[in-house]
Design an enzyme around this catalytic site. Structure first.
Site, mmCIF file in Angstrom:
data_model
loop_
_atom_site.group_PDB
_atom_site.id
_atom_site.type_symbol
_atom_site.label_atom_id
_atom_site.label_comp_id
_atom_site.label_asym_id
_atom_site.label_seq_id
_atom_site.Cartn_x
_atom_site.Cartn_y
_atom_site.Cartn_z
ATOM 1 N N PHE A 42 0.880 -1.167 -0.079
ATOM 2 C CA PHE A 42 0.038 -0.049 -0.132
ATOM 3 C C PHE A 42 0.922 1.166 0.185
ATOM 4 O O PHE A 42 1.855 1.295 0.904
ATOM 5 C CB PHE A 42 -0.887 -0.023 1.105
ATOM 6 C CG PHE A 42 -1.745 1.191 1.177
ATOM 7 C CD1 PHE A 42 -2.913 1.167 0.544
ATOM 8 C CD2 PHE A 42 -1.508 2.224 2.118
ATOM 9 C CE1 PHE A 42 -3.793 2.251 0.548
ATOM 10 C CE2 PHE A 42 -2.246 3.454 1.973
ATOM 11 C CZ PHE A 42 -3.614 3.595 1.204
ATOM 12 N N ASP B 241 9.049 2.721 1.475
ATOM 13 C CA ASP B 241 8.162 3.237 2.154
ATOM 14 C C ASP B 241 7.963 3.080 3.603
ATOM 15 O O ASP B 241 7.610 1.862 4.020
ATOM 16 C CB ASP B 241 6.824 3.084 1.395
ATOM 17 C CG ASP B 241 5.647 3.500 1.735
ATOM 18 O OD1 ASP B 241 5.480 4.191 2.685
ATOM 19 O OD2 ASP B 241 4.448 3.225 1.096
ATOM 20 N N LYS C 6 2.604 9.878 8.428
ATOM 21 C CA LYS C 6 1.732 9.398 9.620
ATOM 22 C C LYS C 6 2.397 9.928 10.847
ATOM 23 O O LYS C 6 2.094 11.050 11.260
ATOM 24 C CB LYS C 6 1.842 7.845 9.539
ATOM 25 C CG LYS C 6 0.938 7.222 8.303
ATOM 26 C CD LYS C 6 0.301 5.865 8.676
ATOM 27 C CE LYS C 6 -0.860 5.575 7.947
ATOM 28 N NZ LYS C 6 -0.513 4.739 6.646
HETATM 29 C C1 LIG Z 1 -0.757 5.112 5.193
HETATM 30 C C2 LIG Z 1 0.318 4.752 4.081
HETATM 31 C C3 LIG Z 1 0.234 5.538 3.099
HETATM 32 C C4 LIG Z 1 -0.668 6.690 2.763
HETATM 33 O O1 LIG Z 1 -0.377 7.768 3.616
HETATM 34 P P1 LIG Z 1 -1.475 8.754 3.437
HETATM 35 O O2 LIG Z 1 -1.111 10.101 4.575
HETATM 36 O O3 LIG Z 1 -2.680 8.242 3.727
HETATM 37 O O4 LIG Z 1 -1.442 9.283 2.151
HETATM 38 C C5 LIG Z 1 1.324 5.092 2.150
HETATM 39 N N1 LIG Z 1 2.134 4.100 2.466
HETATM 40 C C6 LIG Z 1 1.991 3.223 3.676
HETATM 41 C C7 LIG Z 1 2.730 2.296 3.747
HETATM 42 C C8 LIG Z 1 0.978 3.635 4.277
HETATM 43 O O5 LIG Z 1 0.784 2.919 5.617
#
Ligand SMILES: *Cc1c(COP(=O)(O)O)cnc(C)c1O
Length: 402
Positions: A137, A222, A251
């Site tokens: 994700f 990420d 986050k």
């Molecule tokens: C939550 C998340 C995102 C997206 O972050 P947003 O602030 O909602 O755009 C991207 N990558 C990972 C691994 C995430 O957990």
């Protein structure tokens, strides 16, 4: 203020979310209260965001002090908190340079655009392919849902950007087959969060790094969910001892105030030259001041060291519940990003446990249909862990009808 109800949500909001049945109005530490004054233990942490819990005095102070001074200028001017935060992030990590934005998706968007542009400038346009992993994700913009490894998030939004492929996670042979001299970048979550709380294996991340080097491809981690202390290290790459070229973070970076950042090395930073990318709000003084306070608190002696002990307390508690009920087939994760995967008998039922937990006064998360996820405050008191686990015990009993 007039009292608003949960029912009104459905009247005025686009129906893309299905929020819980209560409306929280106040939080302190790892506890939250709803409109009726009912108390909840927070094991969700705003989806791995509230790393210092709710209303932490140092964050409240940073926000209000900066709030009295200067909120926003846009990037036509720089500001002191942004420079201070970039300095801190580069001092604390592998990175030499920082780009600020407002969310995880934007941090990944910047990372992916930088990788493409870097390959374009240094190798020509044929080298543009991006390899990602299945179940990953990376956010909800069109580029990031395309790179993300979950087909359901792109359905109906096609045509999506091209030049993107997906390989199974933790499968080095599959990546070896896919990677080529046309690969601009490989993007990996060191721990897949939304995809089910699955940590990468040590051999996998080491192998991914090596394959990227062999093919002149950039490695993007990420760390939007795994970063900012979640694993007991400031970033999960330190746990593995494998260093990326580019890292996305968001986050917990703002502890609840929106901010994201893309970190990178001096070798690639120049490819994002003047005018190639930007964000109106990115690096605004308000967000950067709060983020500085988050990092100051988390890097105080002992704070991140305590995460491992809390992780073990959770896992032991979950194992004890599993002794009693036998509903989990796996309890996994790193630090305070923990997943409990339901047995075959309970497949698809993670949400049922979430609902029952809320009724028992406990907020938690799912990661897909089969995994219950915990991403609490990194400074959650042991007493709150124990009390929350007792509520989970009651919630499981409720779902099982015992
Ligand atoms: C939550 C998340 C995102 C997206 O972050 P947003 O602030 O909602 O755009 C991207 N990558 C990972 C691994 C995430 O957990």
């Amino acid at each position: 203020m007039t009292e608003h109800t949960r029912e009104q949500f459905d009247d005025v909001m686009v129906p893309n979310y299905a929020p819980g049945k209560i409306i929280p109005v106040k939080g302190e530490g790892s506890r939250v209260w709803d409109q009726d004054g009912r108390e909840y233990i927070d094991f969700a942490g705003g989806i791995a965001v509230n790393a210092l819990g709710h209303a932490h005095p140092a964050l409240v102070n940073a926000l209000t002090e900066q709030g009295k001074k200067l909120w926003h200028l846009s990037n036509v001017m720089t500001n002191e908190p942004a420079i201070a935060l970039a300095k801190k992030l580069t001092d604390l990590t592998f990175a030499d340079k920082v780009f600020f934005c407002n969310s995880g998706a934007e941090a990944n968007e910047a990372a992916l655009k930088l990788a493409r542009r870097h390959a374009f400038l240094n190798h020509g346009e044929a080298k543009h392919e991006i390899i990602s992993t299945l179940s990953s994700f990376h956010g909800r913009t069109l580029f990031t849902v395309s790179v993300g490894g979950q087909a359901k998030y792109k359905e109906g939004f096609e045509p999506t950007p091209g030049g993107i492929s997906h390989v199974p996670y933790n499968d080095l042979a599959a990546l070896r087959d896919q990677i080529s001299d046309k690969t601009a970048a490989v993007i990996v979550e060191p721990i897949q969060g939304e995809g089910g709380v699955t940590p990468a294996t040590q051999e996998y991340l080491e192998g991914v790094r090596q394959l990227c080097d062999e093919h002149d491809a950039l490695l993007i981690f990420d760390e939007v969910q795994s970063g900012v202390g979640r694993t007991g290290h400031l970033y999960a790459y330190e746990h593995y001892g494998v260093t990326p070229d580019i890292l996305s973070t968001a986050k917990a970076l703002g502890g609840g105030f929106p901010i994201g950042a893309m970190l990178c090395t001096d070798a690639v930073a120049p490819s994002l030259a003047i005018g190639t990318h930007g964000s109106t709000y990115g690096g605004n003084p308000l967000a950067c001041s709060v983020s500085l306070a988050v990092l100051d608190e988390l890097t105080k002696p002992g704070v991140l060291d305590a995460v491992q002990a809390k992780s073990e307390r959770y896992k032991a508690g979950l194992a004890a519940l599993n002794e009693k009920y036998g509903i989990f087939k796996d309890i996994r994760g790193l630090g305070l990003l923990i997943g409990a995967e339901l047995t075959d008998e309970w497949q698809g039922k993670a949400k049922d446990f979430l609902g029952a937990a809320l009724e028992q006064g406990l907020m938690m998360l799912v990661a897909g249909p089969n995994v219950i996820r915990f991403a609490p405050s990194l400074i959650i008191p042991d007493a709150d862990i124990d009390e929350g686990l007792a509520k989970l015990d009651a919630a499981i009993a409720q779902v099982l009808g015992r």
